[in-house]
Design a protein around this motif. Sequence first.
Motif, PDB file in Angstrom:
ATOM      1  N   GLU A 164      21.718   5.471  22.473  1.00  0.00           N
ATOM      2  CA  GLU A 164      23.152   5.359  22.233  1.00  0.00           C
ATOM      3  C   GLU A 164      23.589   6.224  21.054  1.00  0.00           C
ATOM      4  N   GLY A 165      22.729   6.349  20.048  1.00  0.00           N
ATOM      5  CA  GLY A 165      23.046   7.147  18.868  1.00  0.00           C
ATOM      6  C   GLY A 165      22.529   8.563  19.054  1.00  0.00           C
ATOM      7  N   PRO A 166      22.264   9.238  17.949  1.00  0.00           N
ATOM      8  CA  PRO A 166      21.751  10.606  18.043  1.00  0.00           C
ATOM      9  C   PRO A 166      20.356  10.631  18.665  1.00  0.00           C
ATOM     10  N   ASP A 167      20.031  11.754  19.283  1.00  0.00           N
ATOM     11  CA  ASP A 167      18.691  11.920  19.841  1.00  0.00           C
ATOM     12  C   ASP A 167      17.666  11.830  18.717  1.00  0.00           C
ATOM     13  N   ARG A 168      16.509  11.256  19.055  1.00  0.00           N
ATOM     14  CA  ARG A 168      15.470  11.074  18.054  1.00  0.00           C
ATOM     15  C   ARG A 168      14.178  11.712  18.548  1.00  0.00           C
ATOM     16  N   ARG A 169      13.607  12.544  17.721  1.00  0.00           N
ATOM     17  CA  ARG A 169      12.340  13.184  18.069  1.00  0.00           C
ATOM     18  C   ARG A 169      11.202  12.226  17.745  1.00  0.00           C
ATOM     19  N   VAL A 170      10.325  12.028  18.699  1.00  0.00           N
ATOM     20  CA  VAL A 170       9.186  11.131  18.537  1.00  0.00           C
ATOM     21  C   VAL A 170       7.990  11.957  18.083  1.00  0.00           C
ATOM     22  N   TYR A 171       7.246  11.434  17.105  1.00  0.00           N
ATOM     23  CA  TYR A 171       6.080  12.104  16.537  1.00  0.00           C
ATOM     24  C   TYR A 171       4.822  11.297  16.818  1.00  0.00           C
ATOM     25  N   ALA A 172       3.694  12.008  16.872  1.00  0.00           N
ATOM     26  CA  ALA A 172       2.392  11.363  17.056  1.00  0.00           C
ATOM     27  C   ALA A 172       1.409  11.980  16.076  1.00  0.00           C
ATOM     28  N   ILE A 173       0.407  11.223  15.713  1.00  0.00           N
ATOM     29  CA  ILE A 173      -0.641  11.736  14.837  1.00  0.00           C
ATOM     30  C   ILE A 173      -1.568  12.642  15.655  1.00  0.00           C
ATOM     31  N   THR A 174      -2.082  13.693  15.039  1.00  0.00           N
ATOM     32  CA  THR A 174      -3.032  14.586  15.704  1.00  0.00           C
ATOM     33  C   THR A 174      -4.451  14.164  15.334  1.00  0.00           C
ATOM     34  N   ASP A 175      -5.439  14.794  15.964  1.00  0.00           N
ATOM     35  CA  ASP A 175      -6.837  14.521  15.610  1.00  0.00           C
ATOM     36  C   ASP A 175      -7.095  14.872  14.146  1.00  0.00           C
ATOM     37  N   ASP A 176      -6.533  15.990  13.678  1.00  0.00           N
ATOM     38  CA  ASP A 176      -6.676  16.348  12.262  1.00  0.00           C
ATOM     39  C   ASP A 176      -5.997  15.308  11.369  1.00  0.00           C
ATOM     40  N   GLY A 177      -4.885  14.755  11.820  1.00  0.00           N
ATOM     41  CA  GLY A 177      -4.204  13.708  11.070  1.00  0.00           C
ATOM     42  C   GLY A 177      -5.046  12.457  10.968  1.00  0.00           C
ATOM     43  N   VAL A 178      -5.720  12.095  12.065  1.00  0.00           N
ATOM     44  CA  VAL A 178      -6.614  10.930  12.053  1.00  0.00           C
ATOM     45  C   VAL A 178      -7.742  11.161  11.048  1.00  0.00           C
ATOM     46  N   THR A 179      -8.314  12.355  11.057  1.00  0.00           N
ATOM     47  CA  THR A 179      -9.404  12.693  10.139  1.00  0.00           C
ATOM     48  C   THR A 179      -8.924  12.606   8.687  1.00  0.00           C
ATOM     49  N   GLU A 180      -7.747  13.180   8.413  1.00  0.00           N
ATOM     50  CA  GLU A 180      -7.180  13.157   7.061  1.00  0.00           C
ATOM     51  C   GLU A 180      -6.906  11.727   6.607  1.00  0.00           C
ATOM     52  N   LEU A 181      -6.328  10.922   7.478  1.00  0.00           N
ATOM     53  CA  LEU A 181      -6.031   9.529   7.154  1.00  0.00           C
ATOM     54  C   LEU A 181      -7.317   8.758   6.886  1.00  0.00           C
ATOM     55  N   ASP A 182      -8.311   8.922   7.758  1.00  0.00           N
ATOM     56  CA  ASP A 182      -9.585   8.222   7.576  1.00  0.00           C
ATOM     57  C   ASP A 182     -10.244   8.601   6.257  1.00  0.00           C
ATOM     58  N   HIS A 183     -10.177   9.885   5.903  1.00  0.00           N
ATOM     59  CA  HIS A 183     -10.766  10.349   4.640  1.00  0.00           C
ATOM     60  C   HIS A 183     -10.033   9.707   3.456  1.00  0.00           C
ATOM     61  N   TRP A 184      -8.706   9.708   3.500  1.00  0.00           N
ATOM     62  CA  TRP A 184      -7.926   9.136   2.411  1.00  0.00           C
ATOM     63  C   TRP A 184      -8.206   7.642   2.272  1.00  0.00           C
ATOM     64  N   LEU A 185      -8.263   6.934   3.402  1.00  0.00           N
ATOM     65  CA  LEU A 185      -8.507   5.493   3.360  1.00  0.00           C
ATOM     66  C   LEU A 185      -9.904   5.164   2.828  1.00  0.00           C
ATOM     67  N   ALA A 186     -10.862   6.037   3.083  1.00  0.00           N
ATOM     68  CA  ALA A 186     -12.246   5.787   2.657  1.00  0.00           C
ATOM     69  C   ALA A 186     -12.510   6.214   1.213  1.00  0.00           C
ATOM     70  N   THR A 187     -11.583   6.957   0.611  1.00  0.00           N
ATOM     71  CA  THR A 187     -11.768   7.452  -0.755  1.00  0.00           C
ATOM     72  C   THR A 187     -11.243   6.424  -1.754  1.00  0.00           C
ATOM     73  N   PRO A 188     -12.117   5.913  -2.642  1.00  0.00           N
ATOM     74  CA  PRO A 188     -11.665   4.912  -3.609  1.00  0.00           C
ATOM     75  C   PRO A 188     -10.582   5.461  -4.536  1.00  0.00           C
ATOM     76  N   HIS A 189      -9.676   4.575  -4.919  1.00  0.00           N
ATOM     77  CA  HIS A 189      -8.633   4.914  -5.883  1.00  0.00           C
ATOM     78  C   HIS A 189      -9.297   5.144  -7.236  1.00  0.00           C
ATOM     79  N   SER A 190      -8.864   6.144  -7.945  1.00  0.00           N
ATOM     80  CA  SER A 190      -9.444   6.496  -9.234  1.00  0.00           C
ATOM     81  C   SER A 190      -8.728   5.735 -10.350  1.00  0.00           C
ATOM     82  N   PRO A 191      -9.322   4.652 -10.847  1.00  0.00           N
ATOM     83  CA  PRO A 191      -8.644   3.880 -11.885  1.00  0.00           C
ATOM     84  C   PRO A 191      -8.554   4.664 -13.191  1.00  0.00           C
TER      85      PRO A 191
END
Length: 171
Positions: A58-85
């Motif tokens: 009903e409103g403006p058209d919306r572009r739908v996005y998806a994660i790529t394989d490289d995005g999954v890899t980047e996310l997994d790496h970030w999630l597995a890396t401990p926060h540096s206190p």
Amino acid sequence: MAILAFLGEQPAHGFALKQRYDTLLGHGRELRSGQVYSTLARLERDGLARGLEVERGEGPDRRVYAITDDGVTELDHWLATPHSPGARASELFTKVVLSLVAGRDAGTFLDAQRATYLARMRELTAARHDGDVVDRLARDYEMAHLEADLRWVEVATARMGEVAARIGAQR
């Protein structure tokens, strides 16, 4: 990374991503729409997300996005890396040191900070049963940080004379 994680759940358009962020992580710091779209553009440019179809409604058209394989890899790496206190000094630490450097009473600042922390802890304790499990977890996280900062305020107060002498000796 939040946007990538949300896209890892399912493809989505920017407005849905903003709503998801605000619901789960916003807690007084809602995400700006412009930030969502600039992040999506950057993720797409870097190959971590890709635009799919345009969703018409009903409103403006919306572009739908998806994660790529490289995005999954980047996310997994970030999630597995401990926060540096302690990677950066906090504003609290900086204000105490700069108060002393400027010849101000850091003890007065620390007293005011202690009162602010205790008031917020009372608010969090009063609301401990409110909201869903994500809200309660966010409050637990904030409470733990407040307790740690409050302990530091006590240590800083106890060491104030020693710190002031060191800073004065460096003038």
